[in-house]
Scaffold this motif. Structure first.
Motif, PDB file in Angstrom:
ATOM      1  N   ARG A  84      -5.978   2.574  -1.403  1.00  0.00           N
ATOM      2  CA  ARG A  84      -7.385   2.220  -1.637  1.00  0.00           C
ATOM      3  C   ARG A  84      -7.979   1.301  -0.581  1.00  0.00           C
ATOM      4  N   ARG A 111     -11.606   0.980   3.910  1.00  0.00           N
ATOM      5  CA  ARG A 111     -12.355  -0.234   4.255  1.00  0.00           C
ATOM      6  C   ARG A 111     -11.779  -0.894   5.498  1.00  0.00           C
ATOM      7  N   ASN A 123      -2.084   6.155  -3.344  1.00  0.00           N
ATOM      8  CA  ASN A 123      -3.432   5.623  -3.549  1.00  0.00           C
ATOM      9  C   ASN A 123      -3.724   4.480  -2.579  1.00  0.00           C
ATOM     10  N   MET A 138       0.845  -1.184   0.000  1.00  0.00           N
ATOM     11  CA  MET A 138       0.000   0.000   0.000  1.00  0.00           C
ATOM     12  C   MET A 138       0.882   1.235   0.000  1.00  0.00           C
TER      13      MET A 138
END
Length: 117
Positions: A56, A60, A54, A50
């Motif tokens: 992403r 979550r 970004n 990661m």
């Protein structure tokens, strides 16, 4: 950097804490102490690769950790790539968005190929 050893935690108990010193204090964070014994199975999120640009998966992971879906998180390498660059400001910028996750559940890391020097 702050380092603390927590003793006497009650398994499964909810705790609220903050970090700091005379120079300033963090906002309040919370966590639940891990249960002990063998009558349970830990729920662990495992992710890696990661970057800073970004991230992403981070929203979550934070949402699900806050909802109590994980007992711990294992970040398996490739953190922001060159975290020491620009007098470690890249590392600071990478760590800030992940603070709510790492402050809520045990957050362990292991180096990936991008951490190799």
């Amino acid at each position: 950097m702050h380092r603390v050893t927590l003793r006497g935690l009650v398994p499964g108990q909810h705790y609220v804490y903050r970090c700091g010193s005379q120079e300033g204090w963090s906002r309040h964070f919370q966590f639940r102490a891990l249960r002990n014994g063998t009558a349970w199975s830990p729920r662990v999120a495992v992710y890696g690769d990661m970057g800073l640009v970004n991230p992403r998966a981070l929203p979550r992971l934070q949402r699900e950790a806050s909802a109590g879906l994980y007992d711990a998180v294992l970040h398996v390498g490739d953190f922001a790539y060159d975290m020491d660059w620009n007098d470690a400001r890249v590392g600071d910028a990478f760590m800030r968005p992940g603070e709510p996750l790492a402050a809520t559940v045990p957050y362990m890391t292991c180096p990936g190929n991008h951490e190799q020097k």
